[in-house]
Design an enzyme around this catalytic site. Structure first.
Site, PDB file in Angstrom:
ATOM      1  N   LYS A 157      25.764   2.276 -13.057  1.00 35.99           N
ATOM      2  CA  LYS A 157      25.549   0.952 -13.662  1.00 35.99           C
ATOM      3  C   LYS A 157      24.903   0.005 -12.653  1.00 35.99           C
ATOM      4  CE  LYS A 157      29.445   1.102 -16.884  1.00 35.99           C
ATOM      5  NZ  LYS A 157      30.589   0.376 -17.459  1.00 35.99           N
ATOM      6  N   GLY A 163      26.263  -5.640 -20.792  1.00 32.92           N
ATOM      7  CA  GLY A 163      25.931  -5.483 -22.200  1.00 32.92           C
ATOM      8  C   GLY A 163      25.176  -4.208 -22.505  1.00 32.92           C
ATOM      9  N   GLY A 164      25.358  -3.195 -21.651  1.00 32.41           N
ATOM     10  CA  GLY A 164      24.768  -1.888 -21.937  1.00 32.41           C
ATOM     11  C   GLY A 164      23.395  -1.678 -21.322  1.00 32.41           C
ATOM     12  N   GLU A 199      30.940   4.809 -12.081  1.00 32.84           N
ATOM     13  CA  GLU A 199      32.276   4.847 -12.692  1.00 32.84           C
ATOM     14  C   GLU A 199      32.472   6.185 -13.372  1.00 32.84           C
ATOM     15  OE1 GLU A 199      32.981   1.754 -15.611  1.00 32.84           O
ATOM     16  OE2 GLU A 199      32.298   0.194 -14.254  1.00 32.84           O
ATOM     17  N   ASN A 289      32.383 -11.773 -20.454  1.00 39.30           N
ATOM     18  CA  ASN A 289      31.273 -12.544 -20.996  1.00 39.30           C
ATOM     19  C   ASN A 289      31.628 -14.018 -20.885  1.00 39.30           C
ATOM     20  OD1 ASN A 289      29.746 -10.241 -21.788  1.00 39.30           O
ATOM     21  ND2 ASN A 289      31.178  -9.961 -23.462  1.00 39.30           N
ATOM     22  N   ARG A 291      30.559 -16.837 -22.033  1.00 40.84           N
ATOM     23  CA  ARG A 291      29.870 -17.654 -23.043  1.00 40.84           C
ATOM     24  C   ARG A 291      30.653 -17.567 -24.356  1.00 40.84           C
ATOM     25  NH1 ARG A 291      27.329 -12.606 -22.922  1.00 40.84           N
ATOM     26  NH2 ARG A 291      27.605 -11.504 -24.888  1.00 40.84           N
ATOM     27  N   ARG A 337      27.142  -8.729 -39.424  1.00 42.74           N
ATOM     28  CA  ARG A 337      25.923  -9.409 -38.962  1.00 42.74           C
ATOM     29  C   ARG A 337      24.796  -9.111 -39.939  1.00 42.74           C
ATOM     30  NH1 ARG A 337      25.540  -9.245 -32.393  1.00 42.74           N
ATOM     31  NH2 ARG A 337      27.760  -9.531 -31.989  1.00 42.74           N
TER      32      ARG A 337
HETATM   33  C1  MV4 Z   1      31.162   2.499 -20.106  1.00 37.90           C
HETATM   34  C2  MV4 Z   1      31.280   3.526 -21.067  1.00 37.90           C
HETATM   35  C3  MV4 Z   1      31.981   4.651 -20.732  1.00 37.90           C
HETATM   36  N1  MV4 Z   1      32.520   4.758 -19.509  1.00 37.90           N
HETATM   37  N2  MV4 Z   1      31.711   2.666 -18.898  1.00 37.90           N
HETATM   38  C4  MV4 Z   1      28.425  -0.440 -22.664  1.00 37.90           C
HETATM   39  C5  MV4 Z   1      28.412  -1.921 -22.629  1.00 37.90           C
HETATM   40  C6  MV4 Z   1      28.926  -2.276 -21.298  1.00 37.90           C
HETATM   41  N3  MV4 Z   1      29.676  -3.497 -21.339  1.00 37.90           N
HETATM   42  C7  MV4 Z   1      29.778  -1.139 -20.900  1.00 37.90           C
HETATM   43  N4  MV4 Z   1      29.396  -0.049 -21.739  1.00 37.90           N
HETATM   44  C8  MV4 Z   1      29.963   1.164 -21.572  1.00 37.90           C
HETATM   45  N5  MV4 Z   1      30.528   1.364 -20.364  1.00 37.90           N
HETATM   46  C9  MV4 Z   1      32.368   3.772 -18.629  1.00 37.90           C
HETATM   47  N6  MV4 Z   1      32.909   3.934 -17.409  1.00 37.90           N
HETATM   48  C10 MV4 Z   1      30.692   3.338 -22.297  1.00 37.90           C
HETATM   49  C11 MV4 Z   1      30.012   2.181 -22.564  1.00 37.90           C
HETATM   50  C12 MV4 Z   1      29.410   2.149 -23.856  1.00 37.90           C
HETATM   51  C13 MV4 Z   1      29.842   1.313 -24.852  1.00 37.90           C
HETATM   52  C14 MV4 Z   1      30.829   0.380 -24.622  1.00 37.90           C
HETATM   53  C15 MV4 Z   1      31.236  -0.455 -25.610  1.00 37.90           C
HETATM   54  C16 MV4 Z   1      30.636  -0.379 -26.842  1.00 37.90           C
HETATM   55  C17 MV4 Z   1      29.639   0.517 -27.091  1.00 37.90           C
HETATM   56  C18 MV4 Z   1      29.229   1.368 -26.105  1.00 37.90           C
HETATM   57  C19 MV4 Z   1      28.215   2.262 -26.385  1.00 37.90           C
HETATM   58  C20 MV4 Z   1      27.818   3.102 -25.415  1.00 37.90           C
HETATM   59  C21 MV4 Z   1      28.393   3.030 -24.147  1.00 37.90           C
END
Ligand code: MV4
Length: 452
Positions: A157, A163-164, A199, A289, A291, A337
């Site tokens: 990351k 936010g992805g 991670e 977040n 906001r 939405r």
């Molecule tokens: C992750 C994860 C799996 N494992 N981190 C996506 C948004 C960001 N805020 C963090 N995200 C993710 N982090 C670890 N260690 C999977 C996601 C993720 C995800 C998270 C929330 C909602 C949708 C998602 C879709 C794909 C990946």
């Protein structure tokens, strides 16, 4: 209280903020681009200033244009909404320099959460669970060493991401070799900071986020969680509160963790701690977040607290006038939405003129939208044209009300996500409440829609 509030945003959230100001009795200033001259927020505000051409960079993202409008109009506060200037610490500082109150957290709090590796460390220091992970890593060797310890899959990351954006999953040493360089250069290009950390990767978790409110005097409360697992490529489609996956004990623990996180950085205003819930019921802090979010309305519907009003009160120096014990979460709320997109064509944005527009109503139904009949949706901004939020005493009642309201909602002239939402609302897996962030992908597989 403020003399005048400038809303540095457009669309439904600008309308939402103007409504809260009007209820408090504060005059409002709308700013708009040349493409938004006919937008509803321009008509609803007390006064309005065109601040530049259609391009966001030259209008809603132009600090000189926004600050000039505030000075000319005599606004003493700016509400940034979401997106645009909402998480720009530099903008918050410039507002302060001009004697304008930024309605949101301090620049310092934004910076502490904006850097994800720093945010993780702050959480560790405050006893908030995070996924097994690292600090900033420089070489593929360091990443492989971590993966060796925790096992694949792992995720890289960008520390300046969120936010992805700027994330890469690695399932093998080979993936690390390929992805490390890519992730670092993407991070540099998108965020101007090449730093990357790793991670342990959780497969298809649930996305749960906790709403908090914090005043300037260290009082912090949480308003329970939202489940935002129904997403497609990191775009949320439907959110609900409470989460069908969270019991009262977990709600208390997660809420307390979110409050600790906010207190650790002297947070003020509304904020959201995002957590991932694993298949074994374990949960981990992901990011905060700083906001007001698109999906704040589902929390408002179950708490009866106007979050935007609270943001304004807090920014003007008021104390929170309720305690954690006084917050009662009642019933269930779902938000769909409504985007001008074509779900049949891979959710392709579908701007154009709305030729017919009839909104649903009745008990437990709320529409937050800047749309109206004959409104021409400009192609320059995001495609969300509104949100439909329904409340019920139970999840099933909220769901059935949503189905009814979606059937009433008529938008002609542009394709929208309304028919797609009707299918989700009736889907047996959605009905069961037992789903995760893999829902949409799985939905396409189950219904055979991906073969169309
Ligand atoms: C992750 C994860 C799996 N494992 N981190 C996506 C948004 C960001 N805020 C963090 N995200 C993710 N982090 C670890 N260690 C999977 C996601 C993720 C995800 C998270 C929330 C909602 C949708 C998602 C879709 C794909 C990946």
């Amino acid at each position: 209280m403020f003399r005048k509030v400038l809303i540095a945003n457009r669309g439904e959230i600008a309308v939402r903020i103007i409504r809260a100001c009007r209820e408090i009795g504060i005059p409002t200033v709308a700013i708009y681009s040349q493409a938004d001259a006919n937008s509803l927020h321009v008509r609803l505000a007390t006064e309005a200033y065109c601040i530049g051409p259609a391009s966001s960079a030259k209008s809603y993202l132009s600090i000189p244009a926004i600050i000039s409008a505030a000075i000319v109009s005599g606004a003493d506060a700016i509400h940034p909404g979401y997106g645009f200037m909402s998480e720009r610490a530099d903008f918050a500082e410039i507002c302060a320099k001009h004697g304008i109150k930024f309605i949101g957290p301090t620049a310092e709090a934004m910076r502490k959460m904006g850097d994800k590796a720093t945010a993780r460390q702050t959480m560790i220091d405050n006893n908030v669970p995070v996924t097994p992970g690292t600090g900033i890593l420089k070489t593929p060797e360091e990443v492989k060493e971590f993966a060796n310890r925790v096992g694949y899959p792992i995720i890289l990351k960008a520390t300046a991401g969120g936010g992805g954006k700027g994330m890469r999953i690695c399932r093998s040493d080979d993936d690390v070799e390929t992805n490390m360089n890519l992730c670092q250069s993407e991070a540099q290009n998108f965020f101007g900071n090449p730093d990357v950390y790793a991670e342990k990767y959780l497969e298809n978790p649930r996305h749960i986020e906790v709403q908090i409110l914090a005043d300037q005097y260290g009082n912090v409360v949480h308003l329970g969680e939202r489940d935002c697992s129904i997403q497609r490529r990191h775009q949320k489609l439907l959110e609900e509160a409470p989460s069908p996956a969270i019991d009262e004990a977990t709600r208390k623990e997660m809420g307390a963790a979110a409050v600790r996180a906010a207190k650790a950085i002297n947070y003020e205003s509304a904020g959201t701690c995002e957590f991932l819930l694993d298949h074994d019921g374990k949960w981990y802090f992901m990011e905060m977040n700083t906001r007001i979010q698109v999906e704040h309305c589902v929390t408002e519907m179950i708490s009866n607290i106007d979050l935007v009003r609270e943001q304004i009160m807090i920014a003007s120096g008021e104390k929170l006038d309720f305690t954690q014990d006084e917050i009662m979460l009642r019933g269930h709320a779902i938000e769909c939405r409504i985007n001008a997109e074509n779900p049949e064509k891979d959710f392709m944005p579908n701007p154009g003129t709305i030729t017919g527009y009839v909104t649903p109503g009745g008990f437990g139904v709320r529409v937050d939208s800047h749309a109206y009949q004959d409104y021409a949706i400009p192609p320059y901004y995001d495609s969300m044209i509104g949100k439909l939020i329904c409340w019920g005493r139970t999840r099933n009642e909220a769901r059935r009300r949503m189905y009814r309201a979606l059937k009433e909602y008529v938008i002609t002239g542009v394709e929208t996500t309304i028919p797609f939402h009707q299918e989700i609302i009736e889907d047996p897996v959605f009905m069961s409440g037992n789903f995760n962030t893999g829902f949409i992908e799985d939905f396409y597989k189950r219904t055979g829609k991906d073969k169309k």
